[in-house]
Design a protein around this motif. Structure first.
Motif, mmCIF file in Angstrom:
data_model
loop_
_atom_site.group_PDB
_atom_site.id
_atom_site.type_symbol
_atom_site.label_atom_id
_atom_site.label_comp_id
_atom_site.label_asym_id
_atom_site.label_seq_id
_atom_site.Cartn_x
_atom_site.Cartn_y
_atom_site.Cartn_z
ATOM 1 N N ALA A 1 16.805 -1.440 32.310
ATOM 2 C CA ALA A 1 17.165 -0.139 32.875
ATOM 3 C C ALA A 1 15.934 0.572 33.452
ATOM 4 C CB ALA A 1 17.848 0.731 31.828
ATOM 5 N N ILE A 2 14.812 0.464 32.795
ATOM 6 C CA ILE A 2 13.588 1.138 33.266
ATOM 7 C C ILE A 2 13.160 0.602 34.631
ATOM 8 C CG2 ILE A 2 11.993 -0.415 32.029
ATOM 9 C CD1 ILE A 2 11.514 3.358 32.586
ATOM 10 N N ALA B 1 15.478 2.225 37.137
ATOM 11 C CA ALA B 1 15.136 3.646 37.250
ATOM 12 C C ALA B 1 13.895 3.837 38.111
ATOM 13 C CB ALA B 1 14.925 4.248 35.861
ATOM 14 N N ASN C 1 15.941 9.050 36.712
ATOM 15 C CA ASN C 1 15.656 9.125 35.296
ATOM 16 C C ASN C 1 16.311 7.948 34.578
ATOM 17 O OD1 ASN C 1 16.269 10.022 32.421
ATOM 18 N ND2 ASN C 1 14.917 11.664 33.149
ATOM 19 N N ARG C 2 15.611 7.399 33.599
ATOM 20 C CA ARG C 2 16.139 6.234 32.876
ATOM 21 C C ARG C 2 17.470 6.552 32.210
ATOM 22 N NH1 ARG C 2 12.296 3.262 28.775
ATOM 23 N NH2 ARG C 2 12.269 5.344 27.910
ATOM 24 N N SER C 3 17.650 7.793 31.709
ATOM 25 C CA SER C 3 18.918 8.156 31.064
ATOM 26 C C SER C 3 20.073 8.129 32.065
ATOM 27 C CB SER C 3 18.821 9.514 30.374
ATOM 28 O OG SER C 3 18.634 10.543 31.325
ATOM 29 N N THR C 4 19.801 8.505 33.305
ATOM 30 C CA THR C 4 20.825 8.456 34.351
ATOM 31 C C THR C 4 21.247 7.004 34.592
ATOM 32 O OG1 THR C 4 19.916 10.417 35.411
ATOM 33 C CG2 THR C 4 21.309 8.997 36.780
ATOM 34 N N SER D 1 20.855 4.472 32.503
ATOM 35 C CA SER D 1 21.509 3.963 31.294
ATOM 36 C C SER D 1 22.974 4.380 31.245
ATOM 37 C CB SER D 1 20.783 4.452 30.043
ATOM 38 O OG SER D 1 19.497 3.889 29.985
ATOM 39 N N ARG D 2 23.252 5.615 31.630
ATOM 40 C CA ARG D 2 24.627 6.113 31.652
ATOM 41 C C ARG D 2 25.469 5.312 32.650
ATOM 42 N NH1 ARG D 2 23.057 10.969 31.357
ATOM 43 N NH2 ARG D 2 22.843 11.334 33.571
ATOM 44 N N GLN D 3 24.919 5.082 33.841
ATOM 45 C CA GLN D 3 25.637 4.306 34.852
ATOM 46 C C GLN D 3 25.835 2.864 34.395
ATOM 47 O OE1 GLN D 3 26.632 7.228 37.101
ATOM 48 N NE2 GLN D 3 26.990 5.221 37.962
ATOM 49 N N SER E 1 26.063 1.778 31.378
ATOM 50 C CA SER E 1 27.044 1.662 30.295
ATOM 51 C C SER E 1 28.443 1.449 30.851
ATOM 52 C CB SER E 1 26.989 2.871 29.364
ATOM 53 O OG SER E 1 27.446 4.033 30.014
ATOM 54 N N ASN F 1 16.035 -0.713 22.176
ATOM 55 C CA ASN F 1 17.196 -0.531 23.049
ATOM 56 C C ASN F 1 17.003 -1.152 24.428
ATOM 57 O OD1 ASN F 1 18.633 0.865 21.111
ATOM 58 N ND2 ASN F 1 17.855 2.856 21.772
#
Length: 158
Positions: A58-59, A62, A68-71, A73-75, A77, A94
């Motif tokens: 994911a990084i 990103a 952002n890595r969280s963005t 990661s959400r996509q 998922s 993770n």
């Protein structure tokens, strides 16, 4: 470089180019929402990256997309749940390497084909020279973007 056509013309042309690229992107997004056979622009970008970079994390995505890595990661998922990508052994914590599934490759191919078909339809009355010029100019624009924002290398601990 000063535009020989007069002051402000270059800025106006850049504005026109931006408007058209935005319009094309919006229309592609609308086209993607109109059928289950087309991935969203975001999903298509993510699956394509994973296909092109098996084992990425994911990084990596990103950094490449400057999000952002969280963005990401959400996509991701959603893509994992849909069975379009999967995690593979390796990584730490993770951070898990990713690969596209057969379903993901098929969905990507269908999505790309539908967008290509739409482009073929729009360029049907263009000359071969005009199509080649457009392709060359877009390659040049893309190359300039890659030079301006190269993909950073992953740190050893990521």
């Amino acid at each position: 470089m000063a535009d020989p056509r007069g002051p402000g013309i270059r800025e106006a042309d850049i504005g026109r180019a931006y408007t058209e690229l935005s319009r094309i992107t919006r229309r592609a997004s609308v086209r993607a929402r109109g059928t289950n056979d087309v991935l969203s622009i975001v999903d298509q970008s993510l699956v394509d990256f994973v296909v092109q970079h098996p084992g990425c994390m994911a990084i990596d995505i990103a950094r490449y997309l400057r999000l952002n890595r969280s963005t990401i990661s959400r996509q991701l998922s959603g893509l994992l749940v849909a069975g379009l990508v999967r995690t593979v052994d390796g990584g730490s914590g993770n951070a898990k390497p990713l690969e596209a599934t057969d379903a993901g490759r098929l969905a990507l191919a269908r999505s790309v084909q539908l967008h290509r078909d739409a482009l073929v339809e729009r360029l049907a009355d263009w000359s071969d020279d005009d199509v080649a010029l457009l392709a060359g100019m877009l390659e040049r624009l893309g190359a300039a973007d890659e030079v301006a924002l190269p993909m950073p290398a992953r740190a050893p601990d990521e």
